[in-house]
Motif scaffolding. Sequence first.
Motif, PDB file in Angstrom:
ATOM      1  N   ILE A  47      17.423 -13.151   1.306  1.00 12.50           N
ATOM      2  CA  ILE A  47      18.014 -12.123   2.178  1.00 12.50           C
ATOM      3  C   ILE A  47      19.057 -11.310   1.420  1.00 12.50           C
ATOM      4  O   ILE A  47      19.073 -10.073   1.474  1.00 12.50           O
ATOM      5  CB  ILE A  47      18.647 -12.776   3.423  1.00 12.50           C
ATOM      6  CG1 ILE A  47      17.556 -13.369   4.331  1.00 12.50           C
ATOM      7  CG2 ILE A  47      19.492 -11.773   4.200  1.00 12.50           C
ATOM      8  CD1 ILE A  47      18.090 -14.224   5.456  1.00 12.50           C
ATOM      9  N   VAL A  48      19.935 -12.002   0.699  1.00 16.11           N
ATOM     10  CA  VAL A  48      20.995 -11.321  -0.053  1.00 16.11           C
ATOM     11  C   VAL A  48      20.403 -10.344  -1.065  1.00 16.11           C
ATOM     12  O   VAL A  48      20.772  -9.164  -1.128  1.00 16.11           O
ATOM     13  CB  VAL A  48      21.903 -12.351  -0.756  1.00 16.11           C
ATOM     14  CG1 VAL A  48      22.836 -11.662  -1.752  1.00 16.11           C
ATOM     15  CG2 VAL A  48      22.715 -13.139   0.270  1.00 16.11           C
ATOM     16  N   GLY A  49      19.461 -10.826  -1.874  1.00 18.57           N
ATOM     17  CA  GLY A  49      18.872  -9.969  -2.898  1.00 18.57           C
ATOM     18  C   GLY A  49      18.115  -8.785  -2.327  1.00 18.57           C
ATOM     19  O   GLY A  49      18.192  -7.667  -2.852  1.00 18.57           O
ATOM     20  N   SER A  50      17.394  -9.023  -1.229  1.00 19.13           N
ATOM     21  CA  SER A  50      16.618  -7.943  -0.614  1.00 19.13           C
ATOM     22  C   SER A  50      17.521  -6.876  -0.017  1.00 19.13           C
ATOM     23  O   SER A  50      17.274  -5.667  -0.164  1.00 19.13           O
ATOM     24  CB  SER A  50      15.688  -8.511   0.467  1.00 19.13           C
ATOM     25  OG  SER A  50      14.730  -9.388  -0.103  1.00 19.13           O
ATOM     26  N   LEU A  51      18.572  -7.297   0.660  1.00 15.67           N
ATOM     27  CA  LEU A  51      19.468  -6.328   1.287  1.00 15.67           C
ATOM     28  C   LEU A  51      20.326  -5.585   0.275  1.00 15.67           C
ATOM     29  O   LEU A  51      20.642  -4.403   0.465  1.00 15.67           O
ATOM     30  CB  LEU A  51      20.356  -7.020   2.318  1.00 15.67           C
ATOM     31  CG  LEU A  51      19.639  -7.590   3.551  1.00 15.67           C
ATOM     32  CD1 LEU A  51      20.653  -8.197   4.512  1.00 15.67           C
ATOM     33  CD2 LEU A  51      18.806  -6.531   4.262  1.00 15.67           C
ATOM     34  N   LEU A  52      20.713  -6.259  -0.807  1.00 18.25           N
ATOM     35  CA  LEU A  52      21.559  -5.594  -1.801  1.00 18.25           C
ATOM     36  C   LEU A  52      20.838  -4.456  -2.523  1.00 18.25           C
ATOM     37  O   LEU A  52      21.492  -3.588  -3.122  1.00 18.25           O
ATOM     38  CB  LEU A  52      22.096  -6.607  -2.805  1.00 18.25           C
ATOM     39  CG  LEU A  52      23.189  -7.551  -2.267  1.00 18.25           C
ATOM     40  CD1 LEU A  52      23.639  -8.524  -3.346  1.00 18.25           C
ATOM     41  CD2 LEU A  52      24.382  -6.762  -1.726  1.00 18.25           C
ATOM     42  N   ILE A  53      19.506  -4.437  -2.460  1.00 21.18           N
ATOM     43  CA  ILE A  53      18.777  -3.281  -2.985  1.00 21.18           C
ATOM     44  C   ILE A  53      19.250  -2.013  -2.278  1.00 21.18           C
ATOM     45  O   ILE A  53      19.386  -0.949  -2.894  1.00 21.18           O
ATOM     46  CB  ILE A  53      17.262  -3.473  -2.786  1.00 21.18           C
ATOM     47  CG1 ILE A  53      16.746  -4.603  -3.674  1.00 21.18           C
ATOM     48  CG2 ILE A  53      16.506  -2.169  -3.091  1.00 21.18           C
ATOM     49  CD1 ILE A  53      15.312  -4.989  -3.392  1.00 21.18           C
ATOM     50  N   GLY A  54      19.513  -2.148  -0.984  1.00 21.12           N
ATOM     51  CA  GLY A  54      19.982  -1.007  -0.206  1.00 21.12           C
ATOM     52  C   GLY A  54      21.341  -0.489  -0.622  1.00 21.12           C
ATOM     53  O   GLY A  54      21.734   0.623  -0.247  1.00 21.12           O
TER      54      GLY A  54
END
Length: 442
Positions: free
Chosen positions: A333-340
């Motif tokens: 979740i952290v890695g996916s959202l930090l793309i944003g």
Amino acid sequence: MAAGILTLAAEAPKIDTGNTAFMLISAALVLVMTPGLAFFYGGMVRVKSALNMLMMSFIAIAIVTILWTLYGFSIAFDSGSGLLGGFDWVGMRGIGKTEVWVNGVPTYVFAVFQLMFAIITPALISGALADRVKFVAWSVYITLWVTVVYFPVAHWVWASDGWLFKYGVIDFAGGTAVHINAGAAALGAILVIRKRVGFKRDPFRPHSLPLVMLGAGLLWFGWFGFNAGSWVAADGVAGIAFTNTQVATAAAVLGWLAYEKIKHGSFTTLGAASGAVAGLVAITPACGSVSPLGAIAVGVIAGVLCAAAVGLKYKFGYDDSLDVVGVHMVGGIVGSLLIGFFATGGVGQTAKGLFYGGGGAQLVKQLVGVSVVLFYSLIVSAILAKLIDLVIGFTVSEDDEVAGIDQVEHAETAYDFAGVGGAARAIASALDGSSETKKVDA
């Protein structure tokens, strides 16, 4: 998987031997990760569960390989609808040895590379179920789970006609399809099966920290193939994905250890190994979208948040044996959202994050992708686990768990204490670190 690379070539270009060799090596590296995971998990459990933990990963290699060949690759990557691939490649039929997927890489080579992802994803779930699951029930579970969860989700996220792919969700190498998917599945399963005997009471200490560190090292090594290989070309983008993988993992180790020192007063080897895995998980979706400085931020944030998340199981009462939820679901979740936030728009993707002038559009897309995969996997996985528990029983009896699942399920033990005479029971008890073993020995 990198955006825009998953469409079959309209023509039949020549095979690129350099890219093909790179992908074959990457596939082998990803396969090494599953034995690495087996050692990582195997060292974290008590001595009487070590073999069972190893076998839960190794059986995934056997089962998923056959399912992928029969229908998995077709469901995941054949052209179909936005929700499900077609069935033209069932049994790997219709894939010629000279047919090219993209970048001069034969379709067979791409298929075997993706097979290794399909193998390790259900194996990740096993850590949450350690110490208490019937081997047959586990085998049935992963057979059903990859069929109705992993193969469709892989299509959504990575296939050119997958609905999340077309929506614009970025997942370079598996933050949603692999880690959130597996972490949510682990949570779904442990919410419907019984807890371990002694949960919240007994320490459940790792029986072999050197084995844990060996496993973490193999995972780190194999992860370069996992991430860099997902670009399906040996070029500069693969190079930055490789670099970001190393940078973020190192940063996550430091972040986890710093949190651990402040919170608990010590730097532990288990913390270093867990921090490395948390960093690897978090950078997986983002490695083709961020700069090395962004990778440092992703790693540090993931290391701290995952270290904090592993304690939530005691607060909320779910028995996640080896912190699959805290590391893989939270890290994904952290890695996916930090793309944003950190996507530069100048690496392997054109989308820009909030900190690079892109506004919040990509963050919203990432949030949709994370939410859909998380809730789908959580709900379906819980249903599958409950059905198996009702039909054949998912867990061994409490007495069998206390006696030792290795002996009960596999008629073997990881270590032979027979040659040490009267000290055997004391050594076994010390390695186990559990009151159950002491009661049995008494």
